[in-house]
Design a protein around this motif. Structure first.
Motif, short mmCIF file in Angstrom:
data_model
loop_
_atom_site.label_atom_id
_atom_site.label_comp_id
_atom_site.label_asym_id
_atom_site.label_seq_id
_atom_site.Cartn_x
_atom_site.Cartn_y
_atom_site.Cartn_z
N LEU A 150 0.86 -1.17 0.00
CA LEU A 150 0.00 0.00 0.00
C LEU A 150 0.91 1.23 0.00
N PRO A 151 0.43 2.37 -0.45
CA PRO A 151 1.30 3.55 -0.47
C PRO A 151 1.95 3.81 0.89
N GLY A 152 3.26 3.72 0.93
CA GLY A 152 4.00 3.97 2.16
C GLY A 152 4.03 2.82 3.14
N GLU A 153 3.39 1.70 2.78
CA GLU A 153 3.34 0.55 3.71
C GLU A 153 3.90 -0.69 3.01
N HIS A 154 4.92 -1.24 3.60
CA HIS A 154 5.67 -2.33 2.98
C HIS A 154 5.40 -3.68 3.67
N VAL A 155 5.66 -4.73 2.93
CA VAL A 155 5.67 -6.07 3.52
C VAL A 155 6.82 -6.13 4.51
N LYS A 156 6.61 -6.81 5.62
CA LYS A 156 7.67 -6.98 6.62
C LYS A 156 8.43 -8.28 6.31
N GLY A 157 9.61 -8.13 5.72
CA GLY A 157 10.35 -9.29 5.27
C GLY A 157 10.75 -10.25 6.36
N GLU A 158 11.11 -9.74 7.54
CA GLU A 158 11.50 -10.63 8.63
C GLU A 158 10.29 -11.34 9.20
N PHE A 159 9.20 -10.61 9.38
CA PHE A 159 7.98 -11.20 9.94
C PHE A 159 7.42 -12.29 9.03
N THR A 160 7.50 -12.09 7.73
CA THR A 160 6.93 -13.04 6.76
C THR A 160 7.94 -14.06 6.26
N LEU A 161 9.14 -14.06 6.83
CA LEU A 161 10.23 -14.88 6.28
C LEU A 161 9.87 -16.36 6.19
N GLY A 162 9.31 -16.95 7.23
CA GLY A 162 9.01 -18.37 7.22
C GLY A 162 8.07 -18.76 6.09
N GLU A 163 7.05 -17.95 5.87
CA GLU A 163 6.10 -18.24 4.79
C GLU A 163 6.71 -17.98 3.42
N ASN A 164 7.57 -16.98 3.32
CA ASN A 164 8.22 -16.72 2.03
C ASN A 164 9.20 -17.84 1.68
N ILE A 165 9.91 -18.36 2.69
CA ILE A 165 10.76 -19.53 2.45
C ILE A 165 9.89 -20.71 2.02
N GLY A 166 8.72 -20.85 2.67
CA GLY A 166 7.80 -21.93 2.31
C GLY A 166 7.36 -21.85 0.86
N ASP A 167 7.06 -20.64 0.40
CA ASP A 167 6.66 -20.47 -1.00
C ASP A 167 7.81 -20.75 -1.96
N LEU A 168 8.97 -20.20 -1.64
CA LEU A 168 10.14 -20.38 -2.51
C LEU A 168 10.54 -21.85 -2.58
N ALA A 169 10.65 -22.47 -1.43
CA ALA A 169 11.05 -23.88 -1.39
C ALA A 169 9.96 -24.78 -1.94
N GLY A 170 8.71 -24.49 -1.58
CA GLY A 170 7.61 -25.33 -2.03
C GLY A 170 7.48 -25.39 -3.53
N LEU A 171 7.64 -24.24 -4.17
CA LEU A 171 7.54 -24.19 -5.62
C LEU A 171 8.75 -24.88 -6.27
N THR A 172 9.91 -24.70 -5.67
CA THR A 172 11.12 -25.35 -6.18
C THR A 172 10.99 -26.87 -6.12
N ILE A 173 10.55 -27.36 -4.98
CA ILE A 173 10.43 -28.81 -4.78
C ILE A 173 9.35 -29.39 -5.70
N ALA A 174 8.21 -28.68 -5.79
CA ALA A 174 7.12 -29.18 -6.63
C ALA A 174 7.54 -29.26 -8.09
N TYR A 175 8.32 -28.29 -8.54
CA TYR A 175 8.81 -28.32 -9.93
C TYR A 175 9.67 -29.56 -10.16
N ASP A 176 10.57 -29.83 -9.23
CA ASP A 176 11.42 -31.03 -9.36
C ASP A 176 10.58 -32.30 -9.36
N ALA A 177 9.56 -32.33 -8.49
CA ALA A 177 8.69 -33.51 -8.41
C ALA A 177 7.94 -33.70 -9.73
N TYR A 178 7.47 -32.60 -10.30
CA TYR A 178 6.75 -32.70 -11.58
C TYR A 178 7.67 -33.23 -12.68
#
Length: 683
Positions: free
Chosen positions: A569-597
């Motif tokens: 939102l204007p002037g309001e950013h995602v909190k990278g540290e607070f969301t880190l676990g879920e962002n790792i989950g998305d990055l890793a999850g998509l990487t692993i699923a691609y390999d599985a496919y």
């Protein structure tokens, strides 16, 4: 553990968002009667009509895959946001409604009686505040602050929020044992920043909150409401100052602080006598985990300085807000006006029947879930899903083998951890028994309180008993998924195993990009910034070498910085540290699923379908599940309270994956383009 459900795909169960292509009425039903070979969405499982091909994938992959959908899909008046998850949640509610409608007039059915009691608005309005008055009278009669502890005990069992939250979960370091865990409380706004941040938006929320408190006191027949509301706000602001941040409260190591019952006095005061409270809650409580020790000391001191009248007023207000859904509309509508409209931007409440469904599921979830699973989750779906999970687990094992930053001894333990996973799909093998819970057709308020008390007693009964590994943290009809660190499990309820996440008739690439990535997301949570702190037995213990930790933290910091840069939102950013676990989950999850496919193809090349290559279809399947529109207030609140990034940024995680570049050919200078050296690679 810190929470019974250690990590979820979404925060909450009905907070995601819909599509024109997947509305509440059009969402596909995963029932055995379905036949045919066509997928539910589009020609191959992806809704092409929702794409905006005028947007370059390299500038905004979310907009490219979902732009027309986003522009053409309104948010219903009873929603704070709307997308694919919410469409399936609406469908789930419709299905449960059908189950409950069939028994609501059957006096012998416990779920029927509970459902009927919520639908009987005439009885609720006729009784007014009479059902809650005995409790409110007890609160108002408190004259000595030393009696506050007794009220906290009773309120806790009734489901009324107090100065702390308490639950029974696994001991993080001794996962075969249950322990009572306490976390900071004492505030009515959902985040400390709402009290402390000095900008116009937060100031307006604070002003509206005080007005809400005053209105609730007035509705309860109390005088001098404005001044009393301001006094409660003043005390809560002081409490917010000593509370831990969400980042610190999410840290498994920082929040593991064990004390014997005899040591708890150091966190007590004459007002907040924690030892007295714990003894009264259960004689089985011998030791506790206190997540935020300094906050507890601070809160105890603040409560000691607060006038008794302010303590009583805060408890009156927590009682009215916490039990508002079981009281007349004057109270429940006012509660919604603040928590629903001001904080989330939702214009109107859900229909009464939807709230009745939610209440019945909350009170008798397994009883309802058993019927749902039998009717809407065929065995073939469970079998197919188990195959997918096995494929993704194998892919994770191969990823671990190929890591160049992890030491051999750590790899061996990581592989052992994978082998110890429990996979739960669809519904529990064992269902909870509600024998002993009294449910009356004509007593909604009583049903709610008795249910809360019954659940609290059920939870406390776990202390000293073997860990119930059969238990689930979500119902089969919940559109979500989760990872549980202490249980060493990944769990996928039946309701999420439908299009756009999973459709046996869809192209496999789309399924792997959808449910495959969700599976990978939950598996990888056991190896994210918090899950990686748990060893192969589910115990919170250091098991990585210093070199492993350093390499992981370096990559994590890069991901934090990447998400910190996103302005949601204007002037309001995602909190990278607070969301880190879920962002790792998305990055890793998509990487692993691609390999599985790719592995599932057995060396064969997948055909072009609908003009899209297999890799393109895979990533489109990922983007499609994140279709969601937000109301501004809801998105603002989520940036403070939700450990998940907004849906647009979740779709953007593809910018770190080399195969995405090969599939969509983004160019240097486009907004999502990253030089290879700047792409974050963890798993």
């Amino acid at each position: 553990m810190r929470l019974f459900v250690a990590s979820v795909l979404l925060a909450g169960t009905a907070i995601a968002g819909t599509a024109t292509a997947l509305s509440a009425r059009e969402a596909p039903a995963a029932v055995p009667a379905e036949t045919g070979s066509k997928p539910q969405l589009g020609a191959f499982g992806f809704d092409e009509k929702g794409m905006d091909k005028t947007v370059a994938p390299g500038d905004d992959f979310y907009g490219f895959a979902n732009g027309v959908w986003a522009k053409s899909t309104p948010i219903p008046a009873d929603k704070s946001n709307y997308g694919m998850f919410t469409a399936l949640d609406d469908l789930s509610k419709e299905r449960v409604k059908g189950i409950l409608d069939a028994v609501k007039d059957d006096g012998s059915s416990m779920v029927g009686r509970a459902y009927a009691s919520y639908l009987d608005t005439a009885a609720v309005e006729y009784r007014g505040l009479a059902p809650i008055q005995p409790w409110l009278g007890k609160v108002k009669a408190m004259s000595d602050r030393r009696d506050y502890a007794e009220l906290v005990v009773e309120a806790t069992k009734m489901g009324i929020a107090g100065p702390f939250g308490g639950y029974v979960g696994q001991d993080d370091k001794l996962p075969e044992n249950y322990i009572f865990t306490m976390s900071q409380g004492g505030t009515g706004l959902p985040d400390r920043d709402m009290y402390l941040v000095d900008n116009d938006k937060m100031k307006s929320i604070r002003t509206a909150y005080v007005a809400h408190l005053a209105k609730m006191l007035e509705l309860a027949g109390e005088d001098n409401a404005s001044a009393r509301a301001a006094a409660v706000m003043e005390m809560e602001t002081e409490i917010a100052k000593v509370q831990w941040t969400r980042e610190d409260s999410s840290d498994a190591a920082k929040t593991y602080n064990k004390f014997t019952l005899g040591q708890v006095d150091q966190f007590s005061s004459s007002t907040l006598d924690l030892t007295k409270i714990l003894v009264a809650l259960s004689p089985r409580i011998k030791e506790v985990l206190i997540n935020q020790p300094t906050a507890f000391k601070g809160i105890a001191g603040i409560l000691d300085k607060a006038p008794v009248e302010v303590l009583k007023d805060q408890m009156l207000l927590r009682s009215l807000d916490g039990l508002s859904n079981y009281l007349p509309d004057a109270i429940s509508n006012e509660n919604f006006a603040f928590y629903g409209t001001v904080l989330q931007g939702t214009p109107q409440r859900e229909a009464r029947w939807k709230r009745a469904v939610s209440f019945t599921e909350g009170a008798l979830g397994d009883a309802v879930g058993k019927e749902y699973a039998a009717k809407y989750f065929p065995p073939e779906y469970k079998a197919e899903m188990n195959k997918l999970v096995a494929n993704v687990l194998d892919a994770m094992g191969r990823r671990i083998d190929g890591l160049d930053w992890m030491q051999p001894q750590t790899k061996a333990r990581a592989k052992a951890k994978l082998k110890n996973f429990t996979v739960k799909v669809g519904y529990p093998d064992k269902w909870r028994d509600y024998a002993g819970l009294e449910v009356k057709t004509d007593d909604l308020f009583g049903n709610a309180v008795r249910s809360n008390q019954f659940d609290y007693a059920y939870m406390l009964d776990k202390l000293g008993s073997p860990v119930r590994k059969w238990e689930w943290g979500m119902l089969p009809q919940t559109v979500n998924a989760y990872a549980n660190f202490g249980m060493m499990e990944v769990v996928f309820p039946a309701a999420i195993l439908q299009p756009p996440f999973f459709d046996p008739k869809a192209d496999p690439a789309v399924n792997y990009g959808g449910i495959g990535a969700v599976i990978g997301h939950e598996i990888s949570h056991h190896f994210d910034d918090q899950g990686a702190k748990y060893d192969e037995k589910g115990a919170l213990r250091d098991w990585w070498t210093p070199a492993d930790v350093k390499a992981f933290e370096t990559a994590s910091k890069a991901l934090v910085a990447q998400y910190d840069a996103y302005e949601a939102l204007p002037g309001e950013h995602v909190k990278g540290e607070f969301t880190l676990g879920e962002n790792i989950g998305d990055l890793a999850g998509l990487t692993i699923a691609y390999d599985a496919y790719k592995h599932s193809l057995g060396g064969k090349k997948a055909p072009v379908v609908g003009g899209y290559t297999a890799d393109q279809r895979f990533y489109l399947g990922w983007a499609q599940i994140w279709r969601r529109n937000y109301r501004e207030a809801n998105l603002r609140a989520r940036l403070l309270t939700d450990p998940h990034s907004p849906s647009t940024q979740r779709a953007w995680v593809v910018r770190n994956l080399d195969p995405w570049y090969a599939a969509f050919q983004p160019k240097a200078g486009q907004k999502l383009y990253l030089e290879p050296a700047k792409r974050v690679r963890i798993w």
